[in-house]
Design a protein around this motif. Structure first.
Motif, PDB file in Angstrom:
ATOM      1  N   ARG A   1      -0.182  75.835  61.580  1.00  0.00           N
ATOM      2  CA  ARG A   1      -0.721  74.691  62.332  1.00  0.00           C
ATOM      3  C   ARG A   1      -0.795  73.450  61.442  1.00  0.00           C
ATOM      4  O   ARG A   1      -0.586  72.330  61.893  1.00  0.00           O
ATOM      5  CB  ARG A   1      -2.115  75.033  62.884  1.00  0.00           C
ATOM      6  CG  ARG A   1      -2.084  76.020  64.053  1.00  0.00           C
ATOM      7  CD  ARG A   1      -3.424  76.072  64.782  1.00  0.00           C
ATOM      8  NE  ARG A   1      -4.516  76.502  63.934  1.00  0.00           N
ATOM      9  CZ  ARG A   1      -4.853  77.773  63.714  1.00  0.00           C
ATOM     10  NH1 ARG A   1      -4.167  78.736  64.317  1.00  0.00           N
ATOM     11  NH2 ARG A   1      -5.862  78.094  62.933  1.00  0.00           N
TER      12      ARG A   1
ATOM     13  N   LYS B   1      -3.009  79.509  60.425  1.00  0.00           N
ATOM     14  CA  LYS B   1      -3.589  78.200  60.097  1.00  0.00           C
ATOM     15  C   LYS B   1      -2.585  77.354  59.304  1.00  0.00           C
ATOM     16  O   LYS B   1      -2.455  76.147  59.532  1.00  0.00           O
ATOM     17  CB  LYS B   1      -4.875  78.401  59.294  1.00  0.00           C
ATOM     18  CG  LYS B   1      -5.704  77.158  59.181  1.00  0.00           C
ATOM     19  CD  LYS B   1      -7.085  77.437  58.629  1.00  0.00           C
ATOM     20  CE  LYS B   1      -7.770  76.104  58.319  1.00  0.00           C
ATOM     21  NZ  LYS B   1      -8.802  76.220  57.320  1.00  0.00           N
TER      22      LYS B   1
ATOM     23  N   LYS C   1       4.211  71.465  59.637  1.00  0.00           N
ATOM     24  CA  LYS C   1       5.228  71.690  60.667  1.00  0.00           C
ATOM     25  C   LYS C   1       6.370  72.560  60.148  1.00  0.00           C
ATOM     26  O   LYS C   1       7.094  73.179  60.907  1.00  0.00           O
ATOM     27  CB  LYS C   1       5.750  70.364  61.232  1.00  0.00           C
ATOM     28  CG  LYS C   1       6.562  69.518  60.265  1.00  0.00           C
ATOM     29  CD  LYS C   1       7.047  68.276  60.986  1.00  0.00           C
ATOM     30  CE  LYS C   1       7.952  67.360  60.206  1.00  0.00           C
ATOM     31  NZ  LYS C   1       8.234  67.554  58.822  1.00  0.00           N
TER      32      LYS C   1
ATOM     33  N   THR D   1       4.875  81.161  65.448  1.00  0.00           N
ATOM     34  CA  THR D   1       4.230  79.878  65.676  1.00  0.00           C
ATOM     35  C   THR D   1       4.776  78.823  64.736  1.00  0.00           C
ATOM     36  O   THR D   1       5.191  79.105  63.632  1.00  0.00           O
ATOM     37  CB  THR D   1       2.715  79.989  65.430  1.00  0.00           C
ATOM     38  OG1 THR D   1       2.527  80.525  64.132  1.00  0.00           O
ATOM     39  CG2 THR D   1       2.064  80.882  66.461  1.00  0.00           C
ATOM     40  N   GLY D   2       4.772  77.596  65.155  1.00  0.00           N
ATOM     41  CA  GLY D   2       4.992  76.480  64.250  1.00  0.00           C
ATOM     42  C   GLY D   2       6.438  76.095  63.990  1.00  0.00           C
ATOM     43  O   GLY D   2       6.703  75.379  63.036  1.00  0.00           O
TER      44      GLY D   2
END
Ligand SMILES: Nc1nc2c(ncn2[C@@H]2O[C@H](COP(=O)(O)OP(=O)(O)OP(=O)(O)O)[C@@H](O)[C@H]2O)c(=O)[nH]1
Ligand SMILES: [Mg+2]
Length: 253
Positions: free
Chosen positions: A75, A72, A78, A13-14
């Motif tokens: 999120r 988290k 970046k 993610t991210g």
């Protein structure tokens, strides 16, 4: 690709869009108590370097909230990416993080260290262009190692074994290292062991393939005691050392 790897590869993610200059890879396991603070401080410190960067939190097998905190963080920032898989395995996490990294330079970190001074000195050396890999050595004559004597002795014993069995030349293989990604990728692909010894194999192979490796001293000040007891790690280290010696010395690979 095995089913488990396919599932793992999906969890990332991210990721920011353009490839950054620097990737910091941090294997993480059951680190809920320090992960948030360590990564936010590291992120703030890296912003001051004035280079583009990403931080890859490579978590696997945690039983606590490490995975959720990593998600988290990715999120919130970046520059932070969170990788997850199910099996607790330091070597697999480090390898996966390196393979997912996109930076020109890669720094392998530990969440209890996050040593920006090492980053600064290692990048200064790598920027010169005449070195492929910089090892942060806990056992260098000028290093300062605040870990308990048993763990300091263990570092010396494992390095002695690596010297005798695999021809390693140096004082430390486990822990902080920085390298030019393009120079090391093939070496990573050729590594055969995982868990604790993967980090050592990477350094030993880099020397065998005549990459330009240098050591610099570091100051070890851990934010917490290690997450896995030293003696629990010994059987796997020995097993992988025998396997690695067989592959390198007998099979000549
Ligand atoms: N993903 C993953 N990370 C791990 C695992 N075991 C340890 N780590 C991470 O590896 C880093 C170093 O772990 P420590 O427990 O501090 O080990 P250490 O004894 O200080 O390591 P050295 O002294 O450098 O040998 C930390 O960021 C840990 O969270 C694991 O099984 N999986
Ligand atoms: Mg530690």
């Amino acid at each position: 690709m095995a089913a488990a790897d396919r599932r793992d590869a999906a969890v990332d993610t991210g990721a920011a869009d353009a490839a950054p200059n620097l990737s910091v890879v941090i294997p993480c396991y059951n680190e809920e108590s320090i992960l948030w603070t360590a990564v936010t401080e590291l992120h703030a410190g890296l912003l001051e370097f004035g280079r583009s960067f990403e931080i890859l939190i490579s978590e696997n097998g945690s039983k606590d909230d490490t995975r959720a905190i990593a998600a988290k963080l990715s999120r919130n920032f970046k520059e932070v990416r969170a990788l997850h898989s199910d099996e607790p395995n330091y070597g697999k996490a480090l390898r996966r993080g390196i393979e997912a990294a996109r930076g020109e330079f890669v720094i392998c970190e530990e969440i209890d260290l996050c040593d920006l001074d090492f980053h600064r000195r290692a990048l200064q050396i790598l920027d010169r262009g005449d070195v492929d890999m910089v090892i942060g050595s806990k056992a260098h004559p000028d290093a300062s190692d605040e870990r308990p004597i048993v763990r300091r002795a263990a570092t010396r014993v494992i390095n002695g074994m690596l010297r005798v069995m695999l021809g390693f030349r140096g004082t430390d293989t486990h822990g902080l290292k920085a390298f030019r990604r393009a120079a090391l990728l093939e070496t990573v692909q050729r590594c055969v062991v995982d868990k604790d010894l993967f980090a050592s194999e990477l350094v030993v192979r880099a020397q065998r393939y005549r990459l330009r490796v240098v050591e610099i001293p570091i100051t070890i000040h851990e934010k917490r005691p290690p997450s896995i007891h030293l003696f629990k790690r010994v059987p796997n280290v020995l097993k992988n050392l025998v396997k690695l010696t067989y592959v390198v010395r007998i099979r000549n690979r």
